[in-house]
Design a protein around this motif. Structure first.
Motif, mmCIF file in Angstrom:
data_model
loop_
_atom_site.group_PDB
_atom_site.id
_atom_site.type_symbol
_atom_site.label_atom_id
_atom_site.label_comp_id
_atom_site.label_asym_id
_atom_site.label_seq_id
_atom_site.Cartn_x
_atom_site.Cartn_y
_atom_site.Cartn_z
ATOM 1 N N MET A 198 40.921 50.842 41.424
ATOM 2 C CA MET A 198 39.615 50.453 41.888
ATOM 3 C C MET A 198 39.789 49.382 42.964
ATOM 4 N N ALA A 199 39.360 49.698 44.155
ATOM 5 C CA ALA A 199 39.506 48.764 45.265
ATOM 6 C C ALA A 199 38.271 47.881 45.325
ATOM 7 N N GLY A 200 38.503 46.621 45.221
ATOM 8 C CA GLY A 200 37.390 45.679 45.282
ATOM 9 C C GLY A 200 37.902 44.301 45.627
ATOM 10 N N LYS A 201 36.979 43.468 45.986
ATOM 11 C CA LYS A 201 37.353 42.103 46.314
ATOM 12 C C LYS A 201 37.470 41.298 45.033
ATOM 13 N N SER A 202 38.418 40.407 45.034
ATOM 14 C CA SER A 202 38.532 39.510 43.903
ATOM 15 C C SER A 202 38.437 38.092 44.426
ATOM 16 N N TRP A 203 37.875 37.217 43.651
ATOM 17 C CA TRP A 203 37.729 35.836 44.060
ATOM 18 C C TRP A 203 38.006 34.926 42.882
ATOM 19 N N VAL A 204 38.235 33.704 43.209
ATOM 20 C CA VAL A 204 38.496 32.713 42.170
ATOM 21 C C VAL A 204 37.160 32.097 41.780
ATOM 22 N N ASP A 205 36.884 32.107 40.502
ATOM 23 C CA ASP A 205 35.650 31.550 39.965
ATOM 24 C C ASP A 205 35.538 30.061 40.312
ATOM 25 N N ALA A 206 34.328 29.583 40.482
ATOM 26 C CA ALA A 206 34.095 28.174 40.828
ATOM 27 C C ALA A 206 34.695 27.227 39.794
ATOM 28 N N TYR B 53 37.469 27.579 38.090
ATOM 29 C CA TYR B 53 38.907 27.442 38.357
ATOM 30 C C TYR B 53 39.155 26.581 39.596
ATOM 31 N N ARG B 54 38.315 26.750 40.592
ATOM 32 C CA ARG B 54 38.437 25.925 41.792
ATOM 33 C C ARG B 54 38.197 24.458 41.460
ATOM 34 N N PHE B 55 37.221 24.225 40.604
ATOM 35 C CA PHE B 55 36.897 22.860 40.181
ATOM 36 C C PHE B 55 38.076 22.235 39.437
ATOM 37 N N ILE B 56 38.643 22.980 38.520
ATOM 38 C CA ILE B 56 39.792 22.488 37.745
ATOM 39 C C ILE B 56 40.975 22.215 38.668
ATOM 40 N N ALA B 57 41.246 23.120 39.587
ATOM 41 C CA ALA B 57 42.368 22.932 40.519
ATOM 42 C C ALA B 57 42.143 21.713 41.402
ATOM 43 N N ALA B 58 40.927 21.520 41.882
ATOM 44 C CA ALA B 58 40.642 20.360 42.731
ATOM 45 C C ALA B 58 40.794 19.065 41.936
ATOM 46 N N TYR B 59 40.355 19.059 40.685
ATOM 47 C CA TYR B 59 40.510 17.840 39.882
ATOM 48 C C TYR B 59 41.973 17.548 39.582
ATOM 49 N N GLN B 60 42.762 18.585 39.391
ATOM 50 C CA GLN B 60 44.202 18.363 39.213
ATOM 51 C C GLN B 60 44.805 17.748 40.464
ATOM 52 N N GLU B 61 44.341 18.172 41.628
ATOM 53 C CA GLU B 61 44.828 17.608 42.881
ATOM 54 C C GLU B 61 44.378 16.151 43.028
ATOM 55 N N VAL B 62 43.158 15.826 42.617
ATOM 56 C CA VAL B 62 42.689 14.431 42.644
ATOM 57 C C VAL B 62 43.600 13.574 41.776
ATOM 58 N N ASN B 63 43.904 14.052 40.583
ATOM 59 C CA ASN B 63 44.795 13.303 39.688
ATOM 60 C C ASN B 63 46.183 13.130 40.287
ATOM 61 N N ALA B 64 46.676 14.155 40.981
ATOM 62 C CA ALA B 64 47.985 14.046 41.637
ATOM 63 C C ALA B 64 47.943 12.986 42.736
ATOM 64 N N ARG B 65 46.852 12.931 43.493
ATOM 65 C CA ARG B 65 46.728 11.926 44.565
ATOM 66 C C ARG B 65 46.620 10.514 43.993
ATOM 67 N N ILE B 66 45.936 10.379 42.872
ATOM 68 C CA ILE B 66 45.848 9.061 42.225
ATOM 69 C C ILE B 66 47.239 8.631 41.749
ATOM 70 N N ALA B 67 47.984 9.557 41.200
ATOM 71 C CA ALA B 67 49.363 9.245 40.769
ATOM 72 C C ALA B 67 50.222 8.856 41.974
ATOM 73 N N GLN B 68 50.019 9.512 43.116
ATOM 74 C CA GLN B 68 50.768 9.161 44.318
ATOM 75 C C GLN B 68 50.450 7.749 44.782
ATOM 76 N N SER C 151 31.946 17.802 44.648
ATOM 77 C CA SER C 151 30.502 17.570 44.696
ATOM 78 C C SER C 151 29.766 18.844 45.113
ATOM 79 N N THR C 152 30.327 19.563 46.067
ATOM 80 C CA THR C 152 29.721 20.828 46.498
ATOM 81 C C THR C 152 29.713 21.824 45.347
ATOM 82 N N LEU C 153 30.818 21.900 44.616
ATOM 83 C CA LEU C 153 30.872 22.812 43.466
ATOM 84 C C LEU C 153 29.884 22.391 42.377
ATOM 85 N N GLU C 154 29.725 21.080 42.189
ATOM 86 C CA GLU C 154 28.784 20.602 41.174
ATOM 87 C C GLU C 154 27.339 20.954 41.520
ATOM 88 N N ARG C 155 27.057 21.150 42.787
ATOM 89 C CA ARG C 155 25.691 21.469 43.217
ATOM 90 C C ARG C 155 25.365 22.955 43.112
#
Length: 184
Positions: free
Chosen positions: A1-9, A11-26, A92-96
């Motif tokens: 079945m050919a279709g588009k797949s996307w990452v759910d918001a 998962y994007r939120f979780i990934a972005a928060y992990q990146e925030v935590n990595a930057r704080i650790a840096q 913030s955009t994802l939260e809205r």
């Protein structure tokens, strides 16, 4: 079945928060790196004091290591702050998304929560500023005290070091200007 797949918001939120935590650790690692560099340069200054070695070591250049370390800390702090701000804007955009359908609080969107986070992170900026002021003050004073003749012979290096140190201190104190603020 050919279709588009996307990452759910979510998962994007979780990934972005992990990146925030990595930057704080840096940011925390940058403080540790700064302390290590300053203590190492100070140890080298003391180890090379007159009478400890034969010959003439370029201690004037070693003294410039203090403002170089603090300038690097200011740049790393700026980089981390800009990355955190960018990521929090994305969060913030994802939260809205579909905001009218739920009554969940928004940490990055609600100005009260965002301002509280910025105030708490301000203590990191204070800690960095105290380390820079103390590290440069102690290091430059030690260099001036241990090598008064060498510093007197080339005072431009000391003034250059003081100027760079003051600029990096100012940059650290101004870093809240780059903190995330939610859109109105």
């Amino acid at each position: 079945m050919a279709g588009k797949s996307w990452v759910d918001a979510n998962y994007r939120f979780i990934a972005a928060y992990q990146e925030v935590n990595a930057r704080i650790a840096q940011r925390q690692q940058a403080l540790a790196l700064y302390v290590t560099l300053v203590v190492s340069i100070l140890a080298a200054l003391v180890a090379l004091k007159p009478g400890a070695t034969q010959g003439s070591m370029p201690v004037e250049w070693l003294i410039l290591g203090f403002p170089v370390a603090s300038t690097c800390l200011a740049f790393l702090n700026f980089k981390a702050e800009r990355a955190i701000t960018n990521l929090r804007r994305f969060l913030s955009t994802l939260e809205r998304l579909e905001r009218d359908d739920h009554g969940l609080p928004s940490y990055n969107t609600d100005p009260g929560w965002a301002a509280g986070a910025n105030k708490a992170r301000r203590f990191h900026d204070f800690a960095a500023a105290v380390l820079v002021a103390g590290g440069n003050g102690i290091g430059l004073a030690a260099g001036w005290r241990i090598y008064p003749d060498r510093i007197a012979a080339d005072p431009l290096i000391l003034w250059l070091a003081i100027g760079c140190s003051a600029a990096s201190l100012l940059a650290l104190l101004l870093s809240p200007k780059w903190s995330f603020r939610p859109d109105a």
